[in-house]
Design a protein around this motif. Sequence first.
Motif, PDB file in Angstrom:
ATOM      1  N   TYR A   5       0.798  -1.224   0.000  1.00 21.47           N
ATOM      2  CA  TYR A   5       0.000   0.000   0.000  1.00 21.47           C
ATOM      3  C   TYR A   5       0.837   1.283   0.000  1.00 21.47           C
ATOM      4  O   TYR A   5       0.273   2.369  -0.090  1.00 21.47           O
ATOM      5  N   ASP A   6       2.141   1.164   0.109  1.00 22.69           N
ATOM      6  CA  ASP A   6       2.934   2.377   0.294  1.00 22.69           C
ATOM      7  C   ASP A   6       2.970   3.279  -0.936  1.00 22.69           C
ATOM      8  O   ASP A   6       3.178   4.485  -0.820  1.00 22.69           O
ATOM      9  N   GLY A   7       2.727   2.723  -2.116  1.00 26.36           N
ATOM     10  CA  GLY A   7       2.721   3.540  -3.318  1.00 26.36           C
ATOM     11  C   GLY A   7       1.605   4.571  -3.307  1.00 26.36           C
ATOM     12  O   GLY A   7       1.826   5.758  -3.576  1.00 26.36           O
ATOM     13  N   ALA A   8       0.401   4.141  -2.980  1.00 18.94           N
ATOM     14  CA  ALA A   8      -0.739   5.052  -2.929  1.00 18.94           C
ATOM     15  C   ALA A   8      -0.558   6.086  -1.822  1.00 18.94           C
ATOM     16  O   ALA A   8      -0.878   7.276  -1.992  1.00 18.94           O
ATOM     17  N   PHE A   9      -0.033   5.657  -0.682  1.00 22.75           N
ATOM     18  CA  PHE A   9       0.162   6.574   0.448  1.00 22.75           C
ATOM     19  C   PHE A   9       1.213   7.626   0.108  1.00 22.75           C
ATOM     20  O   PHE A   9       1.049   8.805   0.453  1.00 22.75           O
TER      21      PHE A   9
END
Length: 214
Positions: free
Chosen positions: A176-180
């Motif tokens: 999920y770190d890409g979207a965050f």
Amino acid sequence: MQIDDHQPDKHLLNAAAWIAGIGTLCLLLGNVVGSIVVPDHDWVADTVSDLAAGRYEIIQDVALYGYAASLIACAIAAAHLHLDGTRWNVGIACLALLAMCVVVIGARNEYGDNDSEGIVIHIYVVYFLGLLFAVLFLTMARGLSGIARRYGVISYCCAALWIVGAPIFFLLPTEYDGAFERGLGVITMVWVASFSWMLISVARDADHIRAQEI
């Protein structure tokens, strides 16, 4: 509106505002286009750094250099206006250092492709960048409030969101770190867009003042 005694140069402020706006748009478009063009890129799981390495790295690199130009333009305009004392000077320094950080991130392809040769500084530059944005938002808020309260409120809100969100990014799973990370990027773009609009408003007011004097 509170500014120093010198009359602001509307042409310089407008030019800086346009450069800042276009540079921010470059960052946005580079991310969107890169996410579409780069094969198998997952914008939720993959970070922006993954777009800046490999066959299509030029897309994200140009976007990063454009954003660095926008930060430099903001620094020049801020130095011209000088809306606050020492706090404002710290903000100007942050803008200049942030531009340098963005250029280094774009120039050194040591991310996304798992590069580990030589001295890998990417993660340290990212840490420094995170600190600089927090300081920037906080130190310039008071000066921006002198132009109009809404600009100061936006800067303080960006600071609050950034100070809470940036540390969380390093704790997130890679799924999920890409979207965050993109969400954090939006915070910085909102601040630059707000700063650009402030420059345009000051330039417009300066023009009105000249007209009244004539």
